[in-house]
Scaffold this motif. Structure first.
Motif, PDB file in Angstrom:
ATOM      1  N   TRP A  57      33.544  38.787  37.465  1.00  0.00           N
ATOM      2  CA  TRP A  57      34.787  39.522  37.735  1.00  0.00           C
ATOM      3  C   TRP A  57      34.797  40.826  36.951  1.00  0.00           C
ATOM      4  O   TRP A  57      35.181  41.874  37.478  1.00  0.00           O
ATOM      5  N   LEU A  61      35.066  44.338  38.972  1.00  0.00           N
ATOM      6  CA  LEU A  61      36.353  45.027  38.922  1.00  0.00           C
ATOM      7  C   LEU A  61      36.392  46.196  37.944  1.00  0.00           C
ATOM      8  O   LEU A  61      37.375  46.931  37.903  1.00  0.00           O
ATOM      9  N   HIS A 116      31.242  37.629  43.959  1.00  0.00           N
ATOM     10  CA  HIS A 116      32.231  36.891  44.733  1.00  0.00           C
ATOM     11  C   HIS A 116      32.198  37.363  46.190  1.00  0.00           C
ATOM     12  O   HIS A 116      31.711  38.443  46.488  1.00  0.00           O
ATOM     13  N   GLN A 120      37.267  36.916  48.383  1.00  0.00           N
ATOM     14  CA  GLN A 120      37.705  36.660  47.010  1.00  0.00           C
ATOM     15  C   GLN A 120      38.014  37.972  46.282  1.00  0.00           C
ATOM     16  O   GLN A 120      39.017  38.068  45.579  1.00  0.00           O
ATOM     17  N   LEU A 121      37.140  38.955  46.461  1.00  0.00           N
ATOM     18  CA  LEU A 121      37.355  40.261  45.833  1.00  0.00           C
ATOM     19  C   LEU A 121      38.651  40.900  46.311  1.00  0.00           C
ATOM     20  O   LEU A 121      39.434  41.423  45.513  1.00  0.00           O
ATOM     21  N   MET A 124      41.669  39.084  44.820  1.00  0.00           N
ATOM     22  CA  MET A 124      41.855  39.440  43.412  1.00  0.00           C
ATOM     23  C   MET A 124      42.429  40.850  43.293  1.00  0.00           C
ATOM     24  O   MET A 124      43.366  41.084  42.529  1.00  0.00           O
ATOM     25  N   GLN A 125      41.886  41.792  44.056  1.00  0.00           N
ATOM     26  CA  GLN A 125      42.378  43.169  44.006  1.00  0.00           C
ATOM     27  C   GLN A 125      43.831  43.243  44.462  1.00  0.00           C
ATOM     28  O   GLN A 125      44.640  43.940  43.857  1.00  0.00           O
ATOM     29  N   GLY A 127      46.047  40.874  44.202  1.00  0.00           N
ATOM     30  CA  GLY A 127      46.846  40.304  43.123  1.00  0.00           C
ATOM     31  C   GLY A 127      47.030  41.284  41.971  1.00  0.00           C
ATOM     32  O   GLY A 127      48.132  41.417  41.432  1.00  0.00           O
ATOM     33  N   LEU A 128      45.968  41.983  41.601  1.00  0.00           N
ATOM     34  CA  LEU A 128      46.058  42.980  40.533  1.00  0.00           C
ATOM     35  C   LEU A 128      46.950  44.149  40.938  1.00  0.00           C
ATOM     36  O   LEU A 128      47.761  44.630  40.137  1.00  0.00           O
TER      37      LEU A 128
END
Length: 141
Positions: A57, A61, A116, A120-121, A124-125, A127-128
């Motif tokens: 991660w 990221l 990932h 998934q990426l 996550m992005q 969510g961030l």
């Protein structure tokens, strides 16, 4: 190969650091550099992990151009649990994430890691990005 497994300690037990910085064996990661995750923020710590998933991660990221990299690292001082994940998100430190105010030496690089999935990426992005929009993307450094 498959994407990394969350919470699984890296096979050698070594500590890892994911980034986009191009480093060499013997280089040191030191506090006082700009954050990989928040433009303009100078960090007081260097962050490391014992899981390939968390390092992946970090590599994926991190800010900057170029490919993500995962380095095998050796701390030169004491480590403490990373409160950004242990106290706030995942009590008990299942990601085996740590930080230090001392330099961390690069002792190797993992070159055959698998990232990932695109889904998934993106999750996550997303969510961030949501945390940033709501003013909740806090780094406890």
């Amino acid at each position: 190969m498959t994407p990394p497994t969350p919470f699984e300690v890296y096979e050698s037990g070594a500590l890892l650091h994911g980034t986009k910085a191009d480093l060499a064996v013997g280089d040191q990661l030191v506090p006082g550099r700009e954050s990989n995750f928040e433009a303009g923020r100078i960090m007081n710590h260097v962050y490391v992990t014992a899981t390939l998933d968390a390092a992946t991660w970090g590599a994926e990221l991190a800010a900057g151009e170029g490919r993500g990299r995962i380095y095998v690292v050796e701390p030169t001082g004491a480590l403490e649990d990373d409160p950004n994940v242990t106290d706030k998100k995942l009590p008990g430190n299942p990601t085996r994430s740590y930080r230090t105010t001392e330099p961390v030496r690069v002792v190797g690089e993992i070159e055959d890691w698998v990232g990932h999935t695109p889904e998934q990426l993106q999750a996550m992005q997303n969510g961030l990005d949501d945390l940033r929009r709501r003013g909740l993307a806090v780094i406890y450094d």
